[in-house]
Design a protein around this motif. Sequence first.
Motif, PDB file in Angstrom:
ATOM      1  N   ALA A  12       0.920  -1.285   0.145  1.00  0.00           N
ATOM      2  CA  ALA A  12       0.012   0.087  -0.161  1.00  0.00           C
ATOM      3  C   ALA A  12       0.909   1.234  -0.116  1.00  0.00           C
ATOM      4  O   ALA A  12       0.368   2.253  -0.735  1.00  0.00           O
ATOM      5  CB  ALA A  12      -0.886  -0.148   1.180  1.00  0.00           C
ATOM      6  N   GLY A  13       2.276   1.340   0.538  1.00  0.00           N
ATOM      7  CA  GLY A  13       2.860   2.302   0.719  1.00  0.00           C
ATOM      8  C   GLY A  13       3.418   2.878  -0.787  1.00  0.00           C
ATOM      9  O   GLY A  13       3.767   3.836  -0.815  1.00  0.00           O
ATOM     10  N   ILE A  14       3.393   1.605  -1.641  1.00  0.00           N
ATOM     11  CA  ILE A  14       3.819   1.969  -2.906  1.00  0.00           C
ATOM     12  C   ILE A  14       2.736   2.962  -3.651  1.00  0.00           C
ATOM     13  O   ILE A  14       3.269   3.833  -4.221  1.00  0.00           O
ATOM     14  CB  ILE A  14       4.249   0.775  -3.946  1.00  0.00           C
ATOM     15  N   TYR A  15       1.650   2.474  -3.578  1.00  0.00           N
ATOM     16  CA  TYR A  15       0.526   3.238  -4.246  1.00  0.00           C
ATOM     17  C   TYR A  15       0.346   4.596  -3.505  1.00  0.00           C
ATOM     18  O   TYR A  15       0.121   5.371  -4.237  1.00  0.00           O
ATOM     19  CB  TYR A  15      -0.817   2.461  -3.865  1.00  0.00           C
ATOM     20  N   ALA A  16       0.609   4.545  -2.105  1.00  0.00           N
ATOM     21  CA  ALA A  16       0.527   5.826  -1.290  1.00  0.00           C
ATOM     22  C   ALA A  16       1.486   6.772  -2.008  1.00  0.00           C
ATOM     23  O   ALA A  16       1.125   8.062  -1.835  1.00  0.00           O
ATOM     24  CB  ALA A  16       0.650   5.640   0.105  1.00  0.00           C
ATOM     25  N   HIS A  73      11.508   8.207  -8.818  1.00  0.00           N
ATOM     26  CA  HIS A  73      12.358   7.452  -8.606  1.00  0.00           C
ATOM     27  C   HIS A  73      12.229   6.892  -6.870  1.00  0.00           C
ATOM     28  O   HIS A  73      12.521   5.747  -6.748  1.00  0.00           O
ATOM     29  CB  HIS A  73      13.888   7.887  -8.383  1.00  0.00           C
ATOM     30  N   LEU A  74      11.521   7.351  -6.156  1.00  0.00           N
ATOM     31  CA  LEU A  74      11.133   6.887  -4.919  1.00  0.00           C
ATOM     32  C   LEU A  74      10.223   6.054  -5.267  1.00  0.00           C
ATOM     33  O   LEU A  74      10.269   4.694  -4.556  1.00  0.00           O
ATOM     34  CB  LEU A  74      10.530   8.104  -3.936  1.00  0.00           C
ATOM     35  N   SER A  75       9.279   5.919  -6.306  1.00  0.00           N
ATOM     36  CA  SER A  75       8.390   4.629  -6.411  1.00  0.00           C
ATOM     37  C   SER A  75       8.973   3.345  -6.788  1.00  0.00           C
ATOM     38  O   SER A  75       8.892   2.488  -6.179  1.00  0.00           O
ATOM     39  CB  SER A  75       7.484   5.176  -7.757  1.00  0.00           C
ATOM     40  N   ILE A  76       9.997   3.745  -7.648  1.00  0.00           N
ATOM     41  CA  ILE A  76      10.945   2.686  -7.985  1.00  0.00           C
ATOM     42  C   ILE A  76      11.563   1.948  -6.763  1.00  0.00           C
ATOM     43  O   ILE A  76      11.912   0.758  -6.618  1.00  0.00           O
ATOM     44  CB  ILE A  76      11.997   3.059  -8.731  1.00  0.00           C
ATOM     45  N   ALA A  77      12.293   2.684  -5.936  1.00  0.00           N
ATOM     46  CA  ALA A  77      12.839   2.336  -4.610  1.00  0.00           C
ATOM     47  C   ALA A  77      12.022   1.752  -3.724  1.00  0.00           C
ATOM     48  O   ALA A  77      12.188   0.608  -3.317  1.00  0.00           O
ATOM     49  CB  ALA A  77      13.457   3.534  -3.850  1.00  0.00           C
ATOM     50  N   LEU A  78      10.603   2.082  -3.802  1.00  0.00           N
ATOM     51  CA  LEU A  78       9.851   1.479  -2.463  1.00  0.00           C
ATOM     52  C   LEU A  78       9.385   0.227  -3.379  1.00  0.00           C
ATOM     53  O   LEU A  78       9.306  -0.922  -2.762  1.00  0.00           O
ATOM     54  CB  LEU A  78       8.648   2.158  -2.667  1.00  0.00           C
ATOM     55  N   ALA A  79       9.245  -0.021  -4.497  1.00  0.00           N
ATOM     56  CA  ALA A  79       8.886  -1.314  -5.156  1.00  0.00           C
ATOM     57  C   ALA A  79      10.369  -2.438  -5.222  1.00  0.00           C
ATOM     58  O   ALA A  79       9.783  -3.372  -4.811  1.00  0.00           O
ATOM     59  CB  ALA A  79       8.762  -1.219  -6.761  1.00  0.00           C
ATOM     60  N   ASN A  80      11.374  -1.663  -5.323  1.00  0.00           N
ATOM     61  CA  ASN A  80      12.456  -2.663  -5.055  1.00  0.00           C
ATOM     62  C   ASN A  80      12.439  -3.189  -3.790  1.00  0.00           C
ATOM     63  O   ASN A  80      13.085  -4.226  -3.449  1.00  0.00           O
ATOM     64  CB  ASN A  80      13.723  -1.824  -5.526  1.00  0.00           C
ATOM     65  N   ASN A  81      12.377  -2.319  -2.637  1.00  0.00           N
ATOM     66  CA  ASN A  81      12.269  -2.875  -1.283  1.00  0.00           C
ATOM     67  C   ASN A  81      11.524  -3.992  -1.082  1.00  0.00           C
ATOM     68  O   ASN A  81      11.595  -4.781  -0.626  1.00  0.00           O
ATOM     69  CB  ASN A  81      12.054  -1.614  -0.383  1.00  0.00           C
ATOM     70  N   PHE A  82      10.031  -3.781  -1.549  1.00  0.00           N
ATOM     71  CA  PHE A  82       9.106  -4.723  -1.689  1.00  0.00           C
ATOM     72  C   PHE A  82       9.376  -6.071  -1.838  1.00  0.00           C
ATOM     73  O   PHE A  82       9.361  -7.138  -1.542  1.00  0.00           O
ATOM     74  CB  PHE A  82       8.037  -4.199  -2.081  1.00  0.00           C
ATOM     75  N   ARG A 142       3.770  -8.960  -5.719  1.00  0.00           N
ATOM     76  CA  ARG A 142       4.864  -8.858  -6.162  1.00  0.00           C
ATOM     77  C   ARG A 142       4.627  -8.248  -7.864  1.00  0.00           C
ATOM     78  O   ARG A 142       5.339  -7.514  -8.183  1.00  0.00           O
ATOM     79  CB  ARG A 142       5.766 -10.160  -6.067  1.00  0.00           C
ATOM     80  N   ALA A 143       3.756  -9.093  -8.311  1.00  0.00           N
ATOM     81  CA  ALA A 143       3.484  -8.278  -9.850  1.00  0.00           C
ATOM     82  C   ALA A 143       2.874  -6.942  -9.832  1.00  0.00           C
ATOM     83  O   ALA A 143       3.269  -6.173 -10.533  1.00  0.00           O
ATOM     84  CB  ALA A 143       2.466  -9.264 -10.403  1.00  0.00           C
ATOM     85  N   GLU A 144       2.072  -6.588  -8.748  1.00  0.00           N
ATOM     86  CA  GLU A 144       1.847  -5.287  -8.477  1.00  0.00           C
ATOM     87  C   GLU A 144       2.952  -4.183  -8.440  1.00  0.00           C
ATOM     88  O   GLU A 144       2.926  -3.225  -8.957  1.00  0.00           O
ATOM     89  CB  GLU A 144       0.678  -5.014  -7.718  1.00  0.00           C
ATOM     90  N   ALA A 145       3.789  -4.796  -7.442  1.00  0.00           N
ATOM     91  CA  ALA A 145       4.977  -3.952  -7.297  1.00  0.00           C
ATOM     92  C   ALA A 145       5.947  -3.512  -8.649  1.00  0.00           C
ATOM     93  O   ALA A 145       6.352  -2.758  -8.656  1.00  0.00           O
ATOM     94  CB  ALA A 145       5.959  -4.560  -6.417  1.00  0.00           C
ATOM     95  N   ARG A 146       5.905  -4.736  -9.190  1.00  0.00           N
ATOM     96  CA  ARG A 146       6.853  -4.626 -10.522  1.00  0.00           C
ATOM     97  C   ARG A 146       6.083  -3.723 -11.461  1.00  0.00           C
ATOM     98  O   ARG A 146       6.685  -2.927 -12.221  1.00  0.00           O
ATOM     99  CB  ARG A 146       7.108  -6.062 -11.084  1.00  0.00           C
ATOM    100  N   LEU A 147       4.746  -3.704 -11.467  1.00  0.00           N
ATOM    101  CA  LEU A 147       3.999  -2.905 -12.287  1.00  0.00           C
ATOM    102  C   LEU A 147       4.192  -1.542 -12.164  1.00  0.00           C
ATOM    103  O   LEU A 147       4.418  -0.724 -12.956  1.00  0.00           O
ATOM    104  CB  LEU A 147       2.633  -3.490 -12.323  1.00  0.00           C
TER     105      LEU A 147
END
Length: 533
Positions: A55-59, A132-141, A167-172
């Motif tokens: 949810a934090g990635i979406y946030a 880039h923060l979106s990318i970082a949050l997804a990578n951490n997840f 995981r698929a959502e994070a990659r998307l």
Amino acid sequence: MKTRFKIYKTIGLIGICIATLTACTDDLNITPNDDQTTLSEELFLNESAYEQVLAGIYANLALTGTDGAGSSNLKNIDAGTSQFGRVLLYVQTLSADEMIWSYENDPGTREIQRNLWTAQNPLLLGMFSRAHLSIALANNFLRETTDAKLDARNVSTATRSEISAYRAEARLMRAMAYYYMMDIFGKANFVTEDDALNSQPPVYDRAQLFSFIETELKAIDTDLIASRQNQYGRADKSVAYMILAKMYLNAEVYINENRYTDCVSYCEKIIGDGYTLATNYLHNFMADNNTNSATNEIIFPIVSDGLTTQNYGPTTVMINGSVGSIEVNGTEVGVSPGGWGGALRVRKQLANLFGSAFANDDRNTIISSGRSIEITDISDRDSGYILQKYSNATSTGTFGIDQTFVDTDFPLFRLADVYLMYAEAHLRGGGGSLSTAVGYVNALRTRANNSNTITSSDLTLDFILDERARELHWEAHRRQDLIRYGKFTGGNYNWVWKGNGSNGISLPAHFKVYPIPTASIAANPNLTQNPGY
């Protein structure tokens, strides 16, 4: 308060991904220099943390910090210049021929809307850093949800059954961030979950980003939740298809390749997944667009809620900003009577697209009475027409919960765009059916209560460009459209205040991409400035 995926049930969700990270460095806060972060093991003692961190990635698309609308989790970057949807609106719409912002003392706005930007523009730094923060949050997840990590934590079978989709959502979401970097800046710091922490990221150019995004979105297709089956506010297969369709439509700009056949194919996938047009055009832009008929049309929103997600995002800005200085009409749209005192107005090029044939078209929400179409002085809030497209009112006659921070979600992707992409890609040789393309355009007109439907002979590329403006204005598409049509730079099409000329002047070709922010280059020596800046 809206019913949706509980992206914001804990306002500290973005704090989970930022404040509790054990190594949130200055480089991350500026560029981010990506992935200098790790999540605490204690966080995952409760298995609900996996959904919360997702949810934090979406946030990150809506919130800028954990301490209210004015807080920022990006060091030395103001919340008002780094909210994802707002800076996206600025770089894609304010820079083009549809919108004027009255208060040019607001950091960065004068340079964006007069096409005078430099690498020091704070809005560009905000866009670069937030993506880039979106990318970082997804990578951490993704790092925290490997099989090895889940085994070590003895994660239950029930939770593990959900994590492949997570995981698929994070990659998307990571792919979407790279998509916007490719479109806006032409390059990005490139890091995935496989890269070592604290490493200096390489830089990918447009061709490399295009290849990665395309491969990634196709690879996750089987793990994504089926279209229209996920919780509202979460991504599904059609969000991936939408990004691919838009990439293919613009592939000649990005990689100098004709991919219109692929665009048509992915538009057909989305259309075949059961989306339908909202029964009323304006339902897409109202405070209950998460529950009214717009839920059949909106493919992916940036969520806004006047209670739980207070932020100065695009819908809050546009609804308050569109209240006229003369009209003081805020109560009509569910905000304070004076709103923001005429902050936003319409450039005449957009107004001129709504001639007599569109007088009763629902898409024509321009208010012109008592106003001049001309804006000869940007600071004169009484000049220029205003717009009433977005609203904090609901389809049932009530209003959002707050009179400043609106309940209206921003429709980042919606079906109407797919219809128009199909028609354009068909005209550009992508296949499909001419009669189908005409039918899609006429469906949009009929939905807008416009009886002036078109025939096959009316469907031209220039017509589609104008119709896209009539249907999709103020939805963060216009710069991309004008570039694809060869009308953003150069002087064959000018609009008021283009290039800082009151009637518009030519822009140099290198303005098709924005400059890389100076602070971002300082944080990563592998970044180089785009040519011409």
